[in-house]
Design a protein around this motif. Structure first.
Motif, short mmCIF file in Angstrom:
data_model
loop_
_atom_site.label_atom_id
_atom_site.label_comp_id
_atom_site.label_asym_id
_atom_site.label_seq_id
_atom_site.Cartn_x
_atom_site.Cartn_y
_atom_site.Cartn_z
N LEU A 122 0.83 -1.20 0.00
CA LEU A 122 0.00 0.00 0.00
C LEU A 122 0.87 1.25 0.00
O LEU A 122 0.64 2.19 -0.77
CB LEU A 122 -0.93 0.00 1.21
N LEU A 123 1.88 1.28 0.85
CA LEU A 123 2.80 2.43 0.90
C LEU A 123 3.51 2.62 -0.43
O LEU A 123 3.70 3.75 -0.88
CB LEU A 123 3.82 2.25 2.03
N ARG A 125 2.36 1.80 -3.42
CA ARG A 125 1.40 2.37 -4.37
C ARG A 125 1.19 3.86 -4.11
O ARG A 125 1.10 4.66 -5.03
CB ARG A 125 0.07 1.63 -4.31
N GLU A 126 1.10 4.23 -2.83
CA GLU A 126 0.93 5.64 -2.48
C GLU A 126 2.15 6.45 -2.94
O GLU A 126 2.00 7.55 -3.47
CB GLU A 126 0.72 5.80 -0.98
N LEU A 127 3.33 5.90 -2.73
CA LEU A 127 4.54 6.58 -3.14
C LEU A 127 4.59 6.78 -4.65
O LEU A 127 4.92 7.85 -5.15
CB LEU A 127 5.78 5.80 -2.65
N ARG A 128 4.23 5.72 -5.40
CA ARG A 128 4.19 5.83 -6.86
C ARG A 128 3.24 6.94 -7.29
O ARG A 128 3.53 7.73 -8.20
CB ARG A 128 3.76 4.51 -7.49
N LEU A 185 6.32 14.67 -2.04
CA LEU A 185 6.49 13.42 -1.29
C LEU A 185 6.21 13.60 0.19
O LEU A 185 5.83 12.64 0.86
CB LEU A 185 7.88 12.83 -1.51
N GLY A 186 6.38 14.82 0.70
CA GLY A 186 6.03 15.12 2.09
C GLY A 186 6.56 14.11 3.09
O GLY A 186 7.75 14.01 3.34
N GLU A 187 5.66 13.34 3.67
CA GLU A 187 6.01 12.41 4.75
C GLU A 187 6.85 11.22 4.28
O GLU A 187 7.40 10.50 5.10
CB GLU A 187 4.75 11.88 5.44
N PHE A 188 6.96 11.02 2.98
CA PHE A 188 7.74 9.89 2.49
C PHE A 188 9.25 10.15 2.54
O PHE A 188 10.02 9.23 2.45
CB PHE A 188 7.34 9.51 1.05
N VAL A 189 9.65 11.45 2.63
CA VAL A 189 11.09 11.75 2.66
C VAL A 189 11.61 11.95 4.03
O VAL A 189 10.97 12.16 4.97
CB VAL A 189 11.46 13.01 1.81
#
Length: 189
Positions: A122-123, A125-128, A185-189
């Motif tokens: 899920l993460l 897919r969200e990142l993509r 990307l916000g919280e992904f980085v």
């Protein structure tokens, strides 16, 4: 034969040498066009036009820069022209219709690392989705510089040459593109 010898042979009319040059670069040209235009049909059109232009203008290649740089300049100019003609920065949807109903192409790509972990899947897919959103929010030039640097592995000097600008201008453009990507990307980085 090394690349310079292939180019000289193709300039002298050797069709086999030209075909060898095309085979050496065809996948990279298609990948670059696909990444920049986001449409298989448009990418194939640019791919064909690029090699047609190389064929027509190979006599004018004077080894002032690398063949790779010269070819990428042709491809990026064709992509920019194509995007200008469309006057919209629209990307092809990842959703395609199948016999079983709509299918997200990104979901059909095998992802071995996240295979057994639904949360990780899920993460991913969200990142993509966030990356696609960030790329869509970039100008055509920013997206080209970002793609050439991060997906093609090109150095800033070569990117500048391919785009007909300076290394510093390519660096500034990459900085702006990177800032947009980080912001998206916000919280992904």
């Amino acid at each position: 034969m090394d690349e310079a010898a292939l180019i000289r042979a193709a300039q002298a009319g050797d069709q086999d040498a030209f075909e060898h040059l095309v085979r050496n670069y065809d996948q990279n040209v298609l990948r670059l066009a696909m990444n920049l235009l986001r449409s298989p049909e448009d990418a194939y059109d640019v791919y064909q036009e690029a090699f047609l232009r190389v064929y027509r203008n190979l006599q004018s290649f004077r080894f002032d820069c690398s063949f790779h740089t010269w070819l990428y300049r042709i491809v990026t100019n064709l992509c920019l022209d194509h995007l200008r003609k469309k006057k919209v920065r629209k990307t092809e949807s990842t959703i395609m219709e199948t016999e079983d109903g709509p299918l997200d192409r990104l979901d059909s790509l095998p992802e071995q690392r996240a295979h057994g972990d639904p949360q990780r899947s899920l993460l991913s897919r969200e990142l993509r989705g966030k990356i696609e959103e960030a790329l869509t929010g970039m100008t055509a030039r920013e997206r080209m510089v970002f793609e050439m640097r991060h997906y093609q592995g090109m150095r800033l000097r070569a990117i500048g040459e391919a785009l007909g600008t300076t290394e510093e201008a390519a660096k500034n453009c990459l900085f702006r593109a990177t800032q947009k990507m980080r912001s998206a990307l916000g919280e992904f980085v």
